[in-house]
Design an enzyme around this catalytic site. Sequence first.
Site, PDB file in Angstrom:
ATOM      1  N   HIS A 104       0.846  -1.205   0.000  1.00  0.00           N
ATOM      2  CA  HIS A 104       0.000   0.000   0.000  1.00  0.00           C
ATOM      3  C   HIS A 104       0.875   1.247   0.000  1.00  0.00           C
ATOM      4  N   ASP A 142       6.949  20.755 -26.944  1.00  0.00           N
ATOM      5  CA  ASP A 142       6.741  19.451 -26.321  1.00  0.00           C
ATOM      6  C   ASP A 142       7.746  19.366 -25.189  1.00  0.00           C
ATOM      7  N   TRP A 164       7.209   0.009   3.811  1.00  0.00           N
ATOM      8  CA  TRP A 164       7.726   0.681   2.606  1.00  0.00           C
ATOM      9  C   TRP A 164       9.130   1.240   2.862  1.00  0.00           C
ATOM     10  N   SER A 190      12.889   5.400 -13.986  1.00  0.00           N
ATOM     11  CA  SER A 190      11.786   6.163 -14.569  1.00  0.00           C
ATOM     12  C   SER A 190      11.736   7.579 -14.005  1.00  0.00           C
ATOM     13  N   SER A 191      11.816   7.687 -12.681  1.00  0.00           N
ATOM     14  CA  SER A 191      11.736   9.020 -12.085  1.00  0.00           C
ATOM     15  C   SER A 191      12.887   9.901 -12.501  1.00  0.00           C
ATOM     16  N   HIS A 239      13.379  11.614   3.138  1.00  0.00           N
ATOM     17  CA  HIS A 239      12.784  12.885   3.483  1.00  0.00           C
ATOM     18  C   HIS A 239      12.595  13.795   2.284  1.00  0.00           C
ATOM     19  N   GLU A 273      12.112  12.885  -0.521  1.00  0.00           N
ATOM     20  CA  GLU A 273      11.020  12.230  -1.228  1.00  0.00           C
ATOM     21  C   GLU A 273       9.657  12.772  -0.785  1.00  0.00           C
ATOM     22  N   TYR A 289       8.962  15.668   0.236  1.00  0.00           N
ATOM     23  CA  TYR A 289       8.769  16.995  -0.351  1.00  0.00           C
ATOM     24  C   TYR A 289       8.563  16.910  -1.851  1.00  0.00           C
ATOM     25  N   SER A 339      -1.052  27.198  -5.734  1.00  0.00           N
ATOM     26  CA  SER A 339      -0.700  28.570  -6.088  1.00  0.00           C
ATOM     27  C   SER A 339      -1.249  28.966  -7.451  1.00  0.00           C
ATOM     28  N   HIS A 372      15.242  12.963  11.436  1.00  0.00           N
ATOM     29  CA  HIS A 372      14.099  13.097  12.342  1.00  0.00           C
ATOM     30  C   HIS A 372      13.211  11.856  12.289  1.00  0.00           C
ATOM     31  N   HIS A 373      13.472  10.964  11.346  1.00  0.00           N
ATOM     32  CA  HIS A 373      12.758   9.693  11.347  1.00  0.00           C
ATOM     33  C   HIS A 373      13.450   8.673  12.241  1.00  0.00           C
ATOM     34  N   THR A 411       7.430  27.029   4.937  1.00  0.00           N
ATOM     35  CA  THR A 411       6.106  26.479   4.650  1.00  0.00           C
ATOM     36  C   THR A 411       5.027  27.445   5.133  1.00  0.00           C
ATOM     37  N   LYS A 467       4.333  30.148   2.747  1.00  0.00           N
ATOM     38  CA  LYS A 467       3.426  29.753   1.675  1.00  0.00           C
ATOM     39  C   LYS A 467       1.971  29.856   2.119  1.00  0.00           C
ATOM     40  N   ARG A 507       1.908   1.579  15.082  1.00  0.00           N
ATOM     41  CA  ARG A 507       1.522   1.349  13.696  1.00  0.00           C
ATOM     42  C   ARG A 507       1.994  -0.031  13.246  1.00  0.00           C
TER      43      ARG A 507
HETATM   44  C1  HEA Z   1       0.153   9.031  -0.972  1.00  0.00           C
HETATM   45  C2  HEA Z   1       0.170   8.101  -0.185  1.00  0.00           C
HETATM   46  C3  HEA Z   1      -0.947   7.429   0.533  1.00  0.00           C
HETATM   47  C4  HEA Z   1      -2.311   7.460   0.326  1.00  0.00           C
HETATM   48  C5  HEA Z   1      -3.068   8.202  -0.742  1.00  0.00           C
HETATM   49  C6  HEA Z   1      -2.892   6.628   1.331  1.00  0.00           C
HETATM   50  C7  HEA Z   1      -4.263   6.395   1.454  1.00  0.00           C
HETATM   51  C8  HEA Z   1      -4.852   5.642   2.469  1.00  0.00           C
HETATM   52  N1  HEA Z   1      -4.194   4.995   3.482  1.00  0.00           N
HETATM   53 FE1  HEA Z   1      -2.180   4.880   3.701  1.00  0.00          FE
HETATM   54  N2  HEA Z   1      -0.162   4.754   3.939  1.00  0.00           N
HETATM   55  C9  HEA Z   1       0.789   5.381   3.169  1.00  0.00           C
HETATM   56  C10 HEA Z   1       0.552   6.263   2.140  1.00  0.00           C
HETATM   57  C11 HEA Z   1      -0.719   6.568   1.655  1.00  0.00           C
HETATM   58  N3  HEA Z   1      -1.900   6.096   2.130  1.00  0.00           N
HETATM   59  C12 HEA Z   1       2.106   5.023   3.606  1.00  0.00           C
HETATM   60  C13 HEA Z   1       3.419   5.519   3.020  1.00  0.00           C
HETATM   61  C14 HEA Z   1       1.925   4.146   4.676  1.00  0.00           C
HETATM   62  C15 HEA Z   1       2.996   3.476   5.521  1.00  0.00           C
HETATM   63  C16 HEA Z   1       3.226   2.081   5.053  1.00  0.00           C
HETATM   64  C17 HEA Z   1       4.158   1.366   5.965  1.00  0.00           C
HETATM   65  O1  HEA Z   1       3.910   1.334   7.175  1.00  0.00           O
HETATM   66  O2  HEA Z   1       5.150   0.844   5.460  1.00  0.00           O
HETATM   67  C18 HEA Z   1       0.491   4.010   4.865  1.00  0.00           C
HETATM   68  C19 HEA Z   1      -0.096   3.239   5.872  1.00  0.00           C
HETATM   69  C20 HEA Z   1      -1.454   3.187   6.126  1.00  0.00           C
HETATM   70  C21 HEA Z   1      -2.032   2.610   7.286  1.00  0.00           C
HETATM   71  C22 HEA Z   1      -1.279   2.047   8.462  1.00  0.00           C
HETATM   72  C23 HEA Z   1      -1.033   0.626   8.327  1.00  0.00           C
HETATM   73  C24 HEA Z   1      -0.273   0.124   9.491  1.00  0.00           C
HETATM   74  O3  HEA Z   1       0.584   0.816  10.020  1.00  0.00           O
HETATM   75  O4  HEA Z   1      -0.553  -1.002   9.882  1.00  0.00           O
HETATM   76  C25 HEA Z   1      -3.390   2.720   7.159  1.00  0.00           C
HETATM   77  C26 HEA Z   1      -4.363   2.249   8.150  1.00  0.00           C
HETATM   78  O5  HEA Z   1      -5.445   2.629   8.205  1.00  0.00           O
HETATM   79  C27 HEA Z   1      -3.642   3.378   5.907  1.00  0.00           C
HETATM   80  C28 HEA Z   1      -4.900   3.675   5.420  1.00  0.00           C
HETATM   81  C29 HEA Z   1      -5.125   4.412   4.256  1.00  0.00           C
HETATM   82  C30 HEA Z   1      -6.454   4.659   3.733  1.00  0.00           C
HETATM   83  C31 HEA Z   1      -7.733   4.162   4.302  1.00  0.00           C
HETATM   84  C32 HEA Z   1      -6.259   5.434   2.606  1.00  0.00           C
HETATM   85  C33 HEA Z   1      -7.345   5.972   1.702  1.00  0.00           C
HETATM   86  O6  HEA Z   1      -7.132   7.342   1.483  1.00  0.00           O
HETATM   87  C34 HEA Z   1      -7.413   5.223   0.415  1.00  0.00           C
HETATM   88  C35 HEA Z   1      -8.635   5.635  -0.353  1.00  0.00           C
HETATM   89  C36 HEA Z   1      -8.713   5.016  -1.708  1.00  0.00           C
HETATM   90  C37 HEA Z   1      -9.443   3.942  -2.030  1.00  0.00           C
HETATM   91  C38 HEA Z   1     -10.201   3.174  -1.021  1.00  0.00           C
HETATM   92  C39 HEA Z   1      -9.437   3.412  -3.411  1.00  0.00           C
HETATM   93  C40 HEA Z   1     -10.549   3.847  -4.235  1.00  0.00           C
HETATM   94  C41 HEA Z   1     -11.856   3.136  -4.137  1.00  0.00           C
HETATM   95  C42 HEA Z   1     -12.143   1.845  -4.375  1.00  0.00           C
HETATM   96  C43 HEA Z   1     -11.130   0.774  -4.572  1.00  0.00           C
HETATM   97  C44 HEA Z   1     -13.527   1.488  -4.462  1.00  0.00           C
HETATM   98  C45 HEA Z   1     -13.957   0.386  -3.581  1.00  0.00           C
HETATM   99  C46 HEA Z   1     -13.936   0.720  -2.155  1.00  0.00           C
HETATM  100  C47 HEA Z   1     -15.031   0.783  -1.360  1.00  0.00           C
HETATM  101  C48 HEA Z   1     -16.417   0.775  -1.857  1.00  0.00           C
HETATM  102  C49 HEA Z   1     -14.883   0.874   0.125  1.00  0.00           C
HETATM  103  N4  HEA Z   1      -2.457   3.652   5.306  1.00  0.00           N
HETATM  104  C1  HEA Z   2       3.933  15.091   1.682  1.00  0.00           C
HETATM  105  C2  HEA Z   2       4.545  14.514   2.592  1.00  0.00           C
HETATM  106  C3  HEA Z   2       5.043  15.111   3.886  1.00  0.00           C
HETATM  107  C4  HEA Z   2       5.210  16.423   4.267  1.00  0.00           C
HETATM  108  C5  HEA Z   2       4.953  17.681   3.480  1.00  0.00           C
HETATM  109  C6  HEA Z   2       5.727  16.372   5.612  1.00  0.00           C
HETATM  110  C7  HEA Z   2       6.042  17.507   6.336  1.00  0.00           C
HETATM  111  C8  HEA Z   2       6.670  17.491   7.564  1.00  0.00           C
HETATM  112  N1  HEA Z   2       6.957  16.373   8.319  1.00  0.00           N
HETATM  113 FE1  HEA Z   2       6.489  14.463   7.832  1.00  0.00          FE
HETATM  114  N2  HEA Z   2       6.311  12.541   7.243  1.00  0.00           N
HETATM  115  C9  HEA Z   2       5.812  12.108   6.031  1.00  0.00           C
HETATM  116  C10 HEA Z   2       5.385  12.899   4.984  1.00  0.00           C
HETATM  117  C11 HEA Z   2       5.440  14.294   4.996  1.00  0.00           C
HETATM  118  N3  HEA Z   2       5.845  15.079   6.028  1.00  0.00           N
HETATM  119  C12 HEA Z   2       5.767  10.669   5.983  1.00  0.00           C
HETATM  120  C13 HEA Z   2       5.290   9.817   4.811  1.00  0.00           C
HETATM  121  C14 HEA Z   2       6.249  10.226   7.203  1.00  0.00           C
HETATM  122  C15 HEA Z   2       6.352   8.802   7.736  1.00  0.00           C
HETATM  123  C16 HEA Z   2       7.306   7.949   7.058  1.00  0.00           C
HETATM  124  C17 HEA Z   2       7.276   6.564   7.637  1.00  0.00           C
HETATM  125  O1  HEA Z   2       7.850   6.385   8.726  1.00  0.00           O
HETATM  126  O2  HEA Z   2       6.647   5.670   7.035  1.00  0.00           O
HETATM  127  C18 HEA Z   2       6.593  11.438   7.959  1.00  0.00           C
HETATM  128  C19 HEA Z   2       7.159  11.400   9.230  1.00  0.00           C
HETATM  129  C20 HEA Z   2       7.631  12.522   9.882  1.00  0.00           C
HETATM  130  C21 HEA Z   2       8.450  12.460  11.047  1.00  0.00           C
HETATM  131  C22 HEA Z   2       8.947  11.198  11.736  1.00  0.00           C
HETATM  132  C23 HEA Z   2       7.980  10.738  12.729  1.00  0.00           C
HETATM  133  C24 HEA Z   2       8.365   9.455  13.342  1.00  0.00           C
HETATM  134  O3  HEA Z   2       8.414   8.436  12.654  1.00  0.00           O
HETATM  135  O4  HEA Z   2       8.608   9.464  14.545  1.00  0.00           O
HETATM  136  C25 HEA Z   2       8.715  13.776  11.405  1.00  0.00           C
HETATM  137  C26 HEA Z   2       9.539  14.172  12.563  1.00  0.00           C
HETATM  138  O5  HEA Z   2      10.061  15.199  12.650  1.00  0.00           O
HETATM  139  C27 HEA Z   2       8.066  14.618  10.427  1.00  0.00           C
HETATM  140  C28 HEA Z   2       8.103  16.002  10.442  1.00  0.00           C
HETATM  141  C29 HEA Z   2       7.588  16.805   9.427  1.00  0.00           C
HETATM  142  C30 HEA Z   2       7.686  18.264   9.446  1.00  0.00           C
HETATM  143  C31 HEA Z   2       8.280  19.122  10.500  1.00  0.00           C
HETATM  144  C32 HEA Z   2       7.107  18.685   8.255  1.00  0.00           C
HETATM  145  C33 HEA Z   2       7.018  20.116   7.780  1.00  0.00           C
HETATM  146  O6  HEA Z   2       7.386  20.212   6.443  1.00  0.00           O
HETATM  147  C34 HEA Z   2       5.641  20.690   7.984  1.00  0.00           C
HETATM  148  C35 HEA Z   2       5.666  22.190   7.856  1.00  0.00           C
HETATM  149  C36 HEA Z   2       4.296  22.816   7.854  1.00  0.00           C
HETATM  150  C37 HEA Z   2       3.709  23.478   8.879  1.00  0.00           C
HETATM  151  C38 HEA Z   2       4.365  23.621  10.204  1.00  0.00           C
HETATM  152  C39 HEA Z   2       2.331  24.054   8.737  1.00  0.00           C
HETATM  153  C40 HEA Z   2       2.248  25.415   8.111  1.00  0.00           C
HETATM  154  C41 HEA Z   2       3.045  26.459   8.797  1.00  0.00           C
HETATM  155  C42 HEA Z   2       2.536  27.559   9.404  1.00  0.00           C
HETATM  156  C43 HEA Z   2       1.091  27.889   9.427  1.00  0.00           C
HETATM  157  C44 HEA Z   2       3.539  28.510   9.961  1.00  0.00           C
HETATM  158  C45 HEA Z   2       3.572  28.718  11.418  1.00  0.00           C
HETATM  159  C46 HEA Z   2       3.783  27.488  12.174  1.00  0.00           C
HETATM  160  C47 HEA Z   2       4.582  27.353  13.238  1.00  0.00           C
HETATM  161  C48 HEA Z   2       5.636  28.315  13.631  1.00  0.00           C
HETATM  162  C49 HEA Z   2       4.410  26.144  14.098  1.00  0.00           C
HETATM  163  N4  HEA Z   2       7.417  13.827   9.523  1.00  0.00           N
HETATM  164 CU   LIG Z   3      10.848  13.489   7.031  1.00  0.00          CU
END
Ligand code: HEA
Ligand code: HEA
Ligand SMILES: [Cu+2]
Lengths: 380, 527, 303
Positions: free
Chosen positions: B78, B107, B143, B171-172, B255, B257, B259, B270, B304-305, B330, B333, B452
Amino acid sequence: MTKTRSLRWSLPTLLLAATVDATDMPLNMTKGVTEISQQVYDLHMTIFWICCVIGAVVFGIMFWSIVRHRKARGVQPAQFHESTKVEILWTAIPVLILIVMAIPATKTLIAMEDTTEADVTVLVTGSQWKWHYKYLDNDVEFYSLLATPKEQIINRFAKGDNYLLEVDRPLVIPTGKKVRFLMTSDDVIHSWWVPAFAVKKDANPGFINEAWARVDEPGVYRGQCAELCGKDHGFMPIVVIAKSPADYEQWVNGEAERIAKAKAEEQELLAMNMSMEELMSVGERTYTAYCAACHQPNGEGLPGIFPALKGSALALENIPGHIDIVLNGKTGTAMQAYAKQLSLKEIAAVITYERNAWGNNTGELVQAADVHAVMQGKGE
Amino acid sequence: MSAVVTDHEHEHHDHKPAGIKRWLYTTNHKDIGTMYLVFALIMFFIGGAMAMVIRAELFQPGMQFVEPNFFNQMTTVHGLIMVFGAVMPAFTGLANWMIPMMIGAPDMALPRMNNWSFWILPFAFLILLMSLFMPGGGPSFGWTFYAPLSTTYSGDSTALFVFSVHIMGISSIMGAINVIVTIFNLRAPGMTWMKMPLFVWTWLITAFLLIMVMPVLAGVVTMVLTDKYFGTSFFDAAGGGDPVLFQHIFWFFGHPEVYIMILPAFGIVSSIVPTFARKPLFGYASMVYATSSIALLSFLVWAHHMFTTGMPVAGALFFMYCTMLIAVPTGVKVFNWVATMWRGAMTFEVPMMFALAFIVLFTIGGFSGLMLAITPADFQYHDTYFVVAHFHYVLVTGAVFSIIAAAYYWLPKWTGHMYDEKLGQWHFWCSLISVNMLFFPMHFVGLAGMPRRIPDYALQFADFNAFISIGGFLFGASQLIFVWVLVKCARGGKKATAQVWEGAEGLEWEVPSPAPYHTFETPPVIK
Amino acid sequence: MLLRRHNLGNNMSKTYEKYYVPAQSPWPIVGAVALFLIAFGAGNYVNEVTRQQPGFGGYMLAAGFVVLIFMLFGWFKNVIDESMSGLYSAQMDRSFRQGMSWFIVSEVMFFMAFFGALFYGRVIALDWLSGGSNNAMTFEILWPSFEAMWPLVKTPGGIETQAMPATGLPLINTAILVISSVTLHFAHTGLEQNKRGQLKIMLLVTLLLGATFLGLQVYEYIHAYRDLGLTLASGFYGNTFFLLTGFHGMHVTLGAIILLFVFFRVLKGHFTPEKHFAFQAAAWYWHFVDVVWLCLYVFVYVI
Ligand code: HEA
Ligand code: HEA
Ligand SMILES: [Cu+2]
Ligand code: CUA
């Protein structure tokens, strides 16, 4: 809470479910029972409220303009599109806010990392999927396994109060003393987490991490493994009992005695022969507790990850080889060494069981003495 | 207008090749963009279906539907599919469609390579999905595939996983090279750097991030491969390595990634907010600088992870401070978007609704990110559902909402028809409500201590999980409305004008709708 | 926004070169199939080899390479034909150059992952395993007899090996690669000044030097395996040694193959002093591979 609970009852999906006795869930991070955990909680609440305030201001302004500055009200859009003054301001203010957050965070972190001058040191070793505790100051060590019966997990029996959060042998620590935990692992990375102590530290194979806690309240504290460690990561709980120093002392002595006694019994056993029934029943119990997680209750394993024991050449023919792999495991695979974990009797029994269960009808008995012989290198 | 190919002036004017070959052999950025978008949608559904399996199993305590091992495969795949198969390709598809149109290019710069970048993706995911059917199952180590769970203790499908990640990486990287070169070299005369639409800017910076970090991912999966199959010990202390080394290299990629998955979203929002506020974007220049600072800072925060891995205090402090700093650009923005709306004349068509939801919900996800950055508190949050809540807010209500917003915004330009506004509003409101039912309670569950990646949990979490699962099913079902809207719009509907939206400005709104097969055969002039 | 409205009809094409967009091409999809065969084949093959089971993986892998080579021939033939028939403008030449430059950046980052691992292993893991930083107990409890040293000739787990000396063969190899970069540069100046003789000879010399380098590298590997006990499985030192030099070697091989094709094209009279992107790209690649070797020589052999 009550609202969501009644919601659950109204669900048709409940048809599937076993009876569930939900206890109330706290909605916030625990304050815990140590000074550090209290500090962490305060830190958490501080940042939380700061974020709430910022959110309220930003979203407030946004919703205000959504309401007021909509075309439907016939407004003319303004055309301004920059203002250096404002932009500098809203860069500087967040920086100041962040500094305010960083100061207490830094202090707490430094306090957490200071593991010096501990009164008690426990070596905590994770392995798939159990914890091993060893008190470095005494001769006490033991494994701690999930105690929830399989039947509860597969919804055959009603689930108990501490479902998935109970172990056969909890860790015991004294109150009011600084306890140092040394974390390591035998196989993959695990993470030892007890929320009430605000301690979560990874157990990395080949390295030792340190953490500490000083618990003031006697009590039972529960936690879980917090790093994905394979199939049964979800079934690897932690239970810690904090006892007054006197009770703790008594417990340590009792444990040491128990372990010494078990060793003595072991020696006696070498001279005895157990019957097939006895071996099979002890064997089955041991197998279910220690081996079934991988090799499966039916002995068929999970093809591609864990080999089947049913029909395995090793389990049908080669007795010393069979004993050897159970005693010493196989390095570089998930198969652990059980010499340390099980008694001679248990090992003999589990091997007998594996050679006679699921159609592996060798009819052979393996006695503690046979295991002992392989252990001493006289197996061949 | 003169034609693209010398001597074939009229033959090529808006002449589309027919049949399957059009798609297999194409070099047209719009065709390739369409293929990327369709592919991403399919992957979103496959990844979503896996999420539904996860939610079904977590609906009640106890094991009901799947085995723990299969559950782990579901979370792993997933995550991988949503990240590499849905969000990234969707953004690349948007880049393919829009960047050449926005900068007045004929293009993409390297059209054949563009096709190659796309077509290797379906194969990469085919391999990944096929591995689920191997004995022992597919990848089940998350993942993030931490060693040694992914090396010594993993199943036979690991090799397929590794090679499929290699292909996704190739690809990317090729896609990113194409974007960068197109932007550097194919801008129409007068399209100076500081006149580029922000979507182009954010993608330029995203592409740079991709080129910097995807090869590092390739490197680390290669080490996983050699550790598992060739006896090396990069991640094994007995041989002088360290499992934590894996995490450093992975998160150095990981990380940036995340962003990569949000910067293009910033570009989309925007574009949309000024259009529907009928007012120029506030602080264009500071948007560009903020995006750049986020990108640069993203190379300094990876650990930070890894706060719980036992790094020395000095390291933890460094990474904590750097991570917190990201809130500043951020924030700039978010404030700029709000300032753009301020004293505008707003209307609330579907793209705007999703963009507004994005701003609020992404910010909530950002706040929880900031909380995670506070090291001592992260010890309590780490690897709990609080983290899951955080990243789904930034990914689903962030990245995915922005993609949906972009789809509604540009659909009329792509198809030549207006989408069904009423259905779109239904899609929006259903999604908005259900997505918050789905992910908001996860914060509480996490704070209360639910780890989790577990298939079963203690009884106290039961009510909330049931509620979350219902939210999940509803959110999934809501996406069916989206598909309905898309199909309906592709087949017909009210004819769209060239400008489509009253307040829309930019080159893409000056060509007819649907955009001709070859948009700019001669460079337009931007004054 | 910041763009003003303008008239699309206004025909500026006279002042701008046309941008050639190839109409259709079968090669990308062929290439995609090739990569699929390679990845799926290799994924099965490694399992078959480690489990010593028979299977189709190896054949599939081989088939993948065949298809890949077929694709490269076809694709490059198209490109060369287009180039020779003058379809490429100066602007397109810039696109190719920038594309190649960014590709090299990505390659640099690939090597960075391995250099990063080397750095981490030497500076951090070794220190921690021997009790440094916050890992005193790691040493005391887990690896009490471990001695930190680099090269790591005895691992914590007890595998022993010998280190590869920096002088001798590696030094000669360094010289060879540096000289080959210089000769390639002369070939380039020869091309730019239209001295075809110098171009051909210098290119040939570069190729020969490359081949010599590879030969010696193979010799060194054999020496490492046979005499030094230095293998892929002999711990972190062997790991970084073989992966860094191995990936470098693969790049040299690839660079040499590209140069070989460039050489054939030179013989056929392709390239002009003004337009010779293929030559330029191959040369950049070669110089990049050379720089990687220099870093590698310093960090793997010398320090
Ligand atoms: C962009 C990234 C992305 C997106 C879009 C989503 C979308 C969703 N994620 Fe995602 N999720 C991740 C990225 C994302 N996730 C990542 C990186 C992890 C960590 C994995 C790891 O631990 O290694 C994670 C882990 C994660 C967990 C934790 C699992 C665990 O730790 O055990 C859960 C649990 O609820 C969850 C739920 C969902 C749900 C409900 C959606 C929903 O938003 C999905 C909605 C979409 C659909 C459902 C499909 C469309 C509809 C159909 C197929 C029609 C049929 C369905 C019905 C009629 C019900 N995700
Ligand atoms: C699109 C993806 C995305 C984005 C944009 C971010 C944005 C940020 N993430 Fe997130 N992060 C993930 C995707 C993302 N993250 C994923 C997938 C994981 C889990 C991976 C895994 O373990 O599977 C993760 C996990 C993760 C962790 C690790 C947690 C853990 O495993 O223990 C941390 C810890 O620092 C973190 C921090 C942040 C911070 C500080 C930002 C900042 O960029 C956010 C900045 C934005 C704001 C703060 C809001 C707007 C700001 C204001 C309104 C200004 C004023 C605010 C203040 C002065 C407070 N993220
Ligand atoms: Cu990070
Ligand atoms: Cu042990 Cu998770």
